[in-house]
Design a protein around this motif. Structure first.
Motif, PDB file in Angstrom:
ATOM      1  N   GLU A 271       0.918  -1.206  -0.001  1.00  0.00           N
ATOM      2  CA  GLU A 271      -0.038   0.108  -0.023  1.00  0.00           C
ATOM      3  C   GLU A 271       0.997   1.108  -0.075  1.00  0.00           C
ATOM      4  OE1 GLU A 271      -3.262   0.327  -0.531  1.00  0.00           O
ATOM      5  OE2 GLU A 271      -3.193  -2.014  -0.842  1.00  0.00           O
ATOM      6  N   THR A 272       1.354   1.415  -1.213  1.00  0.00           N
ATOM      7  CA  THR A 272       2.353   2.507  -1.313  1.00  0.00           C
ATOM      8  C   THR A 272       1.750   3.713  -2.110  1.00  0.00           C
ATOM      9  OG1 THR A 272       3.233   1.684  -3.194  1.00  0.00           O
ATOM     10  CG2 THR A 272       4.492   1.158  -1.262  1.00  0.00           C
ATOM     11  N   GLU A 273       2.287   4.989  -2.052  1.00  0.00           N
ATOM     12  CA  GLU A 273       1.742   6.032  -3.004  1.00  0.00           C
ATOM     13  C   GLU A 273       2.183   5.642  -4.388  1.00  0.00           C
ATOM     14  OE1 GLU A 273      -0.658   8.452  -2.128  1.00  0.00           O
ATOM     15  OE2 GLU A 273      -0.743   7.380  -0.209  1.00  0.00           O
ATOM     16  N   GLN A 274       3.445   5.283  -4.294  1.00  0.00           N
ATOM     17  CA  GLN A 274       4.097   5.242  -5.672  1.00  0.00           C
ATOM     18  C   GLN A 274       4.419   3.676  -6.107  1.00  0.00           C
ATOM     19  OE1 GLN A 274       8.539   6.519  -5.936  1.00  0.00           O
ATOM     20  NE2 GLN A 274       7.811   7.594  -7.548  1.00  0.00           N
ATOM     21  N   ALA A 275       4.320   3.646  -7.266  1.00  0.00           N
ATOM     22  CA  ALA A 275       4.285   2.062  -7.716  1.00  0.00           C
ATOM     23  C   ALA A 275       5.901   2.045  -8.278  1.00  0.00           C
ATOM     24  CB  ALA A 275       3.565   1.751  -8.998  1.00  0.00           C
ATOM     25  N   HIS A 276       6.655   0.968  -7.957  1.00  0.00           N
ATOM     26  CA  HIS A 276       8.106   0.718  -8.073  1.00  0.00           C
ATOM     27  C   HIS A 276       8.248  -0.347  -9.348  1.00  0.00           C
ATOM     28  CE1 HIS A 276       9.602   3.396  -4.811  1.00  0.00           C
ATOM     29  NE2 HIS A 276       8.581   2.892  -4.380  1.00  0.00           N
ATOM     30  N   LEU A 277       8.716   0.126 -10.608  1.00  0.00           N
ATOM     31  CA  LEU A 277       8.660  -0.686 -11.669  1.00  0.00           C
ATOM     32  C   LEU A 277       9.999  -0.959 -12.243  1.00  0.00           C
ATOM     33  CD1 LEU A 277       7.095  -2.197 -14.062  1.00  0.00           C
ATOM     34  CD2 LEU A 277       6.955   0.204 -15.367  1.00  0.00           C
ATOM     35  N   TYR A 278      10.394  -2.259 -12.244  1.00  0.00           N
ATOM     36  CA  TYR A 278      11.765  -2.868 -12.788  1.00  0.00           C
ATOM     37  C   TYR A 278      11.322  -3.702 -14.126  1.00  0.00           C
ATOM     38  CZ  TYR A 278      14.805  -1.522  -9.191  1.00  0.00           C
ATOM     39  OH  TYR A 278      15.757  -0.864  -8.153  1.00  0.00           O
TER      40      TYR A 278
END
Length: 446
Positions: A271-278
């Protein structure tokens, strides 16, 4: 005899395994390398004009070398070696560095470990005395093991609370496979750290820390002969081998055959404000001659504010604050990847942009302006990095434990200048042909 680098000279740091000395001049700095009894390698770089020096004790052992039941031992040792020897307890080690105004630390990776310090030039003998004592004569006190176990679990918990760190570890699992030596975390997991015993850590220490695996690197104000004499005394006093016929332990690159990484997708709900995409795939090993092409590729694609990813994703569309391309090389394999942190609703659009720019480079290559800009960026980073004794010491240590090749600054710049647009496109096409993974850490809706 002292050698000056010729215009196209390549110095092989594995030369002199019979005990003969490497002795050369590189851009005014004096580099020497000796092999001591027991197989200890000492490599120094005297840099005129500096008043400081950085020293490091390097071992070509990392988390990928841990046997079953030893998981987490390598990183555990990074903590424990600061906690006491027969002649110094943890407080005395800390106070000794404070008295001379020195900085000390350690680093563990998947393939090597280092213990290092940066001090004033006249304090090198004292700093060497402390660090060598730590490395060769740690007692691994059971009380300290219990204390540091809690510290390391807290360190892992801090990392687990950082979605960026979680995404990074998930990317390693995706490329190299869950549970494989390169796919597992360097520091272990809370479960393995709690499970590993003091005896297992001691066994790992005795198996991997020895004369033939020790590399001593010093850069700055340094007397090579004095360092060799001091290290030889310490090694003998610690009871480590001083056999004059003992050769240095073989490097990892001399022992491994190429592996085929496992690449798959992974999603971690947070549940984060930002998505981390690799987005990424298998890369190239540390000894691959395409390393300079890879540096140019990642710089053009996502290595700065003028890079393609930064311009397309951040500057033109405002979809991310941070985006970049990177590669992680190992002895027998590697990983290539692209990253962006974005709003969860923008993941699909950002993914398409990452992949689109990568595939466009593979299909159409790069232009001369991009080539010149990346070359200038990398040249500047190399030259500016060489102004610091810690960076120079790291170059010596990594060259010795990883590839066995130590190249002059001029020769490295020549290799960089020799990279062509065709080289970059060919490498991009090769990477684009590999199985690709996508790793996402963020809200479950994505």
């Amino acid at each position: 005899m002292t050698t000056t680098f010729s215009e196209n000279c390549l110095i092989n740091a594995s030369a002199g395994t019979d005990g003969t000395e490497l002795n050369l001049i590189d851009d005014g700095a004096h580099i020497r390398r000796s092999i001591l009894p027991g197989g200890v390698r000492v490599i120094t770089e005297h840099v005129p004009g500096l008043r400081s020096a950085s020293l490091g004790m390097w071992f070509g052992v990392g988390s990928r070398d841990e046997l079953a039941g030893h998981e987490g031992s390598t990183h555990f040792l990074e903590h424990l070696l600061f906690k006491g020897t027969p002649t110094r307890d943890a407080r005395e080690i800390a106070r000794a560095f404070d008295f001379i105004g020195g900085e000390s630390n350690a680093a563990t990776s998947k393939e090597h470990t280092s213990y290092y310090a940066r001090v004033q030039g006249h304090d090198v003998p004292q700093a060497l005395d402390i660090v060598t004592d730590m490395v060769t004569s740690s007692v691994l006190d059971p009380h300290e093991v219990a204390t540091e176990r809690g510290v390391i679990v807290a360190e892992l918990a801090e990392s687990a609370d950082d979605p960026g760190d979680v995404a990074h570890e998930a990317f390693a699992r995706a490329v190299f496979g869950t549970g494989t030596p390169l796919g597992r975390p360097v520091g272990g997991t809370p479960a393995t750290v709690q499970a590993v015993s003091r005896d297992a850590i001691w066994e790992h220490y005795k198996q991997t820390y020895a004369s033939d695996s020790l590399v001593v690197a010093v850069a700055g104000v340094v007397d090579h002969d004095a360092v060799c004499e001091q290290i030889a005394r310490h090694v003998e006093r610690a009871g480590w081998s001083v056999d004059p016929d003992q050769a240095p332990r073989a490097r990892r690159s001399e022992l491994l055959s190429a592996t085929v990484p496992v690449v798959h997708d992974e999603f971690v709900a947070r549940e984060t404000e930002q998505a981390h995409l690799y987005v990424g795939c298998a890369g190239i090993p540390s000894g691959d001659e395409r390393r300079w092409s890879m540096s140019m590729l990642t710089t053009i694609l996502g290595g700065g504010m003028s890079s393609r990813l930064f311009q397309e994703i951040r500057e033109k569309r405002g979809l991310a604050y941070s985006t970049y391309a990177f590669d992680v090389p190992y002895a027998d394999s590697g990983a290539f990847g692209m990253y962006a942190g974005c709003a969860p609703k923008d993941v699909s659009a950002v993914y398409d942009l990452l992949v689109g720019e990568f595939e466009r480079m593979a299909a159409d290559g790069v232009d001369e302006e991009e080539l010149a800009r990346a070359r200038g960026q990398l040249r500047g980073a190399m030259v500016l990095g060489s102004e610091d004794s810690l960076s120079r010491m790291g170059r010596l240590g990594r060259a010795e434990v990883i590839t066995g090749r130590l190249r002059s600054m001029d020769y490295n710049l020549e290799l960089l200048d020799a990279v062509t647009a065709e080289d970059i496109q060919q490498l991009a096409a090769f990477l684009a042909s590999q199985p690709r993974c996508r790793v996402l850490v963020g809200p479950e809706a994505n």
